[in-house]
Structure formats: C-alpha cells, structure tokens
Design a protein around this motif. Structure first.
Motif, PDB file in Angstrom:
ATOM      1  N   SER A   1       0.828  -1.206   0.000  1.00  0.00           N
ATOM      2  CA  SER A   1       0.000   0.000   0.000  1.00  0.00           C
ATOM      3  C   SER A   1       0.862   1.256   0.000  1.00  0.00           C
ATOM      4  O   SER A   1       0.457   2.288  -0.556  1.00  0.00           O
ATOM      5  N   PHE A   2       2.038   1.193   0.615  1.00  0.00           N
ATOM      6  CA  PHE A   2       2.969   2.320   0.568  1.00  0.00           C
ATOM      7  C   PHE A   2       3.305   2.651  -0.885  1.00  0.00           C
ATOM      8  O   PHE A   2       3.281   3.820  -1.289  1.00  0.00           O
ATOM      9  N   LEU A   3       3.576   1.617  -1.669  1.00  0.00           N
ATOM     10  CA  LEU A   3       3.879   1.845  -3.085  1.00  0.00           C
ATOM     11  C   LEU A   3       2.665   2.413  -3.812  1.00  0.00           C
ATOM     12  O   LEU A   3       2.797   3.248  -4.712  1.00  0.00           O
ATOM     13  N   GLY A   4       1.467   1.970  -3.426  1.00  0.00           N
ATOM     14  CA  GLY A   4       0.252   2.550  -3.997  1.00  0.00           C
ATOM     15  C   GLY A   4       0.139   4.022  -3.681  1.00  0.00           C
ATOM     16  O   GLY A   4      -0.279   4.828  -4.524  1.00  0.00           O
ATOM     17  N   GLY A   5       0.521   4.400  -2.460  1.00  0.00           N
ATOM     18  CA  GLY A   5       0.512   5.804  -2.086  1.00  0.00           C
ATOM     19  C   GLY A   5       1.537   6.614  -2.856  1.00  0.00           C
ATOM     20  O   GLY A   5       1.277   7.760  -3.248  1.00  0.00           O
ATOM     21  N   VAL A   6       2.707   6.003  -3.085  1.00  0.00           N
ATOM     22  CA  VAL A   6       3.738   6.664  -3.888  1.00  0.00           C
ATOM     23  C   VAL A   6       3.208   6.935  -5.296  1.00  0.00           C
ATOM     24  O   VAL A   6       3.352   8.034  -5.844  1.00  0.00           O
ATOM     25  N   ALA A   7       2.588   5.906  -5.895  1.00  0.00           N
ATOM     26  CA  ALA A   7       2.047   6.065  -7.250  1.00  0.00           C
ATOM     27  C   ALA A   7       0.953   7.123  -7.285  1.00  0.00           C
ATOM     28  O   ALA A   7       0.903   7.959  -8.195  1.00  0.00           O
TER      29      ALA A   7
ATOM     30  N   LEU B   1       7.691  -7.359   0.477  1.00  0.00           N
ATOM     31  CA  LEU B   1       8.376  -6.883  -0.722  1.00  0.00           C
ATOM     32  C   LEU B   1       9.655  -7.665  -1.002  1.00  0.00           C
ATOM     33  O   LEU B   1      10.029  -7.855  -2.154  1.00  0.00           O
ATOM     34  N   SER B   2      10.325  -8.122   0.041  1.00  0.00           N
ATOM     35  CA  SER B   2      11.581  -8.842  -0.168  1.00  0.00           C
ATOM     36  C   SER B   2      11.365 -10.175  -0.856  1.00  0.00           C
ATOM     37  O   SER B   2      12.267 -10.699  -1.522  1.00  0.00           O
ATOM     38  N   THR B   3      10.174 -10.752  -0.707  1.00  0.00           N
ATOM     39  CA  THR B   3       9.856 -12.029  -1.355  1.00  0.00           C
ATOM     40  C   THR B   3       8.940 -11.834  -2.562  1.00  0.00           C
ATOM     41  O   THR B   3       8.471 -12.814  -3.136  1.00  0.00           O
ATOM     42  N   GLU B   4       8.668 -10.573  -2.914  1.00  0.00           N
ATOM     43  CA  GLU B   4       7.730 -10.227  -3.974  1.00  0.00           C
ATOM     44  C   GLU B   4       6.333 -10.787  -3.703  1.00  0.00           C
ATOM     45  O   GLU B   4       5.575 -11.106  -4.611  1.00  0.00           O
ATOM     46  N   GLY B   5       6.011 -10.862  -2.406  1.00  0.00           N
ATOM     47  CA  GLY B   5       4.680 -11.306  -2.012  1.00  0.00           C
ATOM     48  C   GLY B   5       3.652 -10.198  -2.090  1.00  0.00           C
ATOM     49  O   GLY B   5       2.448 -10.463  -2.049  1.00  0.00           O
TER      50      GLY B   5
ATOM     51  N   ASP C   1      12.704   2.539  -6.687  1.00  0.00           N
ATOM     52  CA  ASP C   1      13.575   3.186  -5.704  1.00  0.00           C
ATOM     53  C   ASP C   1      12.987   3.065  -4.300  1.00  0.00           C
ATOM     54  O   ASP C   1      13.699   2.693  -3.353  1.00  0.00           O
ATOM     55  N   TYR C   2      11.717   3.364  -4.167  1.00  0.00           N
ATOM     56  CA  TYR C   2      11.088   3.226  -2.851  1.00  0.00           C
ATOM     57  C   TYR C   2      11.043   1.767  -2.411  1.00  0.00           C
ATOM     58  O   TYR C   2      11.210   1.461  -1.213  1.00  0.00           O
ATOM     59  N   THR C   3      10.821   0.870  -3.336  1.00  0.00           N
ATOM     60  CA  THR C   3      10.825  -0.559  -3.010  1.00  0.00           C
ATOM     61  C   THR C   3      12.153  -0.964  -2.397  1.00  0.00           C
ATOM     62  O   THR C   3      12.205  -1.635  -1.353  1.00  0.00           O
ATOM     63  N   GLN C   4      13.234  -0.567  -3.032  1.00  0.00           N
ATOM     64  CA  GLN C   4      14.550  -0.946  -2.545  1.00  0.00           C
ATOM     65  C   GLN C   4      14.838  -0.345  -1.177  1.00  0.00           C
ATOM     66  O   GLN C   4      15.452  -0.982  -0.315  1.00  0.00           O
ATOM     67  N   GLN C   5      14.387   0.877  -0.962  1.00  0.00           N
ATOM     68  CA  GLN C   5      14.588   1.501   0.346  1.00  0.00           C
ATOM     69  C   GLN C   5      13.865   0.725   1.452  1.00  0.00           C
ATOM     70  O   GLN C   5      14.378   0.584   2.568  1.00  0.00           O
TER      71      GLN C   5
END
Length: 350
Positions: free
Chosen positions: A151-157, A309-313, A332-336
C-alpha cells in the motif's frame, strides 16, 4: 527487483458469483474443480462475497487451481452465509468430509479456526491474513502479507500521479488489517508529497463485514471523495471496490485496485480505463506454495509465513501501462523498504 513480474496477467479464472454457486444457507459451493483423483483433497472456505469478487477470494481460488495443476487433486469450495455466522460450520464440514488441507480465506476465521483445528489434529489448516501462532492448535499455518508495504507503493504512485494534491482511501471494514492498508498508503503518499491531502473513509464499522460486499455504498463513498477534490482513490474494500471504480469512471478520475490485478479481472473496459494500478497481495502464490509444502510433507503448523516486498509477495501491477513512466520511482522506494531505510507503519498515525 522486477515488480512488473507481479502483474497477474489474467491468471484468475473467474467464474459465476458465489451467490449462484451456493444455496440459501451459503453452506456449499462448487465441488471438485477439475484436477484428478490423485493428489490432495483441498478444502477452501471463502471470505464474505465468495468466488467471483474479482479480488481476494478469486486470488485464493487461482492459487488452488495452480496447485492442482502442479500436484493433481481436487477442491471443495464453501462460502459463508449472509451474516457470516457459519464460518466454524464450514471448516467443520470440510474436515468431516475428509478434506486436507483446509484453507480459510480471510482474518474473519481467526476466532474459530483454532477451536476447529484442535478437534481435527490430523488435518492441516491455513488461514489467509491470520496467524497460526498461539491459536490453541499446532496444525494451523498463518499466511500473512505485508499489505502496508504494498500500500505504501500505492501511495507513492497516487501522489506522484495526482494533479490535485488530493487522494482518497476507501476501506471495506474498519479493522486492524485494513487500517494497515490505510497506514501504508498514507505514508507512501506523504513520502512523495508531505502536504498532500489523503481522505479516508470506511464503508462499514468494526464488526460489520458488509463493507466488503457493498458496491453501491462503495460508489457513494468514493463519489464523495472525488467531489471533494480527490483525483485518485485507493479501494481496499473487496467486492465493494467495483463501486469505487464506477465512481471514478463517472467522475473522469482514476482509482487503485487491491489484492489481485483488477485491471485484468474487472472485465468492463470502461472500468479498466480508470484502474491506474492495483496493490497486489499475492494470495494466489501464497496458497499455491502452502499446498505444495503440504504435498511434499514440509508443512509445519503453529507458525506464520509472511509475504512481503523482499519475497515479492506484495507489490504493484503495471497492466494498462498507466504507471510505466514512474517505474523507476516505484523501484527506488521498493529498494529503500527492502534495505530497511524506510520502515512502513502498520497503524494510522491519527
């Protein structure tokens, strides 16, 4: 990390709504769905809405189908009745009928799965979005997801794409699990634009699970957000998300789906056009992996398997190409997050 690989590219085999499959008591669904006599007899107890929700339940079914294709076997599907008061009965019926393993879809089974599992010590149980730890039985496995990270990535998008500086979150039922979606989404949006407005509303209060299967109410709630200036709304609301998409289409705005790649599953081109991305919770992968571990004898109850995210789950879908231009930002945010540079909250700050 190649998050694009997380897109489910139409893997969900959608069928008729669960209401068409079940009787008035909601106790029995479709029986063996293909497969063969060899392999496991899998019991699948759905969450509110049943199969056909184009979201959470369908993703679980897709995982079972993939497991049957790989290992043989069959599946019996059951859906709860209208008030969801028969969840324990569904698990008991599956166990009595010899299904093993039995998968309960949704945290709503948390209050009953331990008691049922204790009565059937030779049967393995799994609960999606629940825990297998300290439930009173050592034959329950929790299949959990870092939904706050996705959801964090959804917020980034949303924040990156928003033109109004105003986005929304529609939760199905106010509960700790759905609040973790809210917390992650808000944190991601504010990481990009600290002064962004995030409207938040839940369709139903704690204890009232109708909010997961009320598209009409979802449409009303989302329409209010669009009218108040939001140009992107995230629907973490199960089957009610369809209503959010309808409001987006009516307003000429955009929406974010949840759990499965809803661009691929929604079916209606008019709604596809507004689904910017979906926050993926790979229930299908988790269910398939669990059944595989049951088949090879490595299942150990009394524990949780966390997919993050580390397991792409968890992650985002790229179907439709609407966020292809910001993939580097998402990565970038994923890696952080994976590197521990960002810790995503699990509860809303307010």
């Amino acid at each position: 990390m190649k998050l694009a690989a997380l897109a489910i590219a139409g893997s969900l085999a959608l069928a008729a709504c669960a209401s068409d499959e079940t009787g008035s008591g909601g106790g029995s669904g479709s029986g063996a769905s293909g497969g063969s006599e060899d392999g496991p007899k899998i019991g699948l107890a759905y969450d509110t809405g049943g199969r056909g929700d184009k979201s959470f339940n369908d993703s679980a079914y897709a995982g079972v189908e993939a497991a049957i294709e790989a290992n043989g076997g069959e599946v019996q599907e059951l859906s709860p009745n209208a008030d969801a008061s028969n969840r324990a009965d569904l698990l008991t019926q599956l166990a009595d009928d010899g299904y093993n393993p039995i998968i309960a879809v949704g945290f709503n089974y948390a209050d009953v799965i331990g008691d049922v599992a204790e009565q059937y010590p030779d049967t393995q149980f799994a609960i999606v979005d629940g825990t297998g730890v300290d439930v009173g039985a050592d034959n329950v496995t929790g299949l959990q997801f870092a939904a706050n990270q996705g959801s964090f990535l959804g917020g980034v998008a949303a924040a990156t794409k928003s033109e109004t500086g105003n986005v929304g979150f529609v939760g199905g039922v106010q509960s700790p699990l759905i609040e973790s979606f809210e917390a992650g989404f808000t944190a991601g949006a504010k990481a990009v634009k600290p002064d962004i407005t995030v409207q938040v509303q839940y369709i139903s209060p704690a204890g009232d699970f109708s909010g997961f299967n009320d598209p009409a109410r979802g449409q009303i709630v989302a329409q209010g957000m669009y009218d108040a200036g939001a140009d992107i709304v995230y629907a973490a609301a199960g089957g009610s998300g369809i209503g959010v998409f309808q409001a987006a289409a009516a307003s000429g705005k955009r929406a974010i789906g949840v759990d499965s790649d809803q661009y691929e599953t929604v079916g209606d081109p008019a709604l596809q056009a507004v689904i910017m991305t979906s926050v993926l919770k790979r229930v299908d992968n988790a269910v398939e992996a669990y059944i595989g571990s049951f088949v090879d004898g490595s299942v150990q109850g009394g524990q949780d398997v966390v997919n993050d995210l580390s397991t792409e789950g968890v992650g985002l879908s790229y179907s439709g190409g609407f966020i292809d231009d910001i993939k580097s930002t998402i990565d970038d945010y994923t890696q952080q997050i994976v590197d521990g540079e960002i810790t995503v909250p699990e509860t809303p700050s307010n």
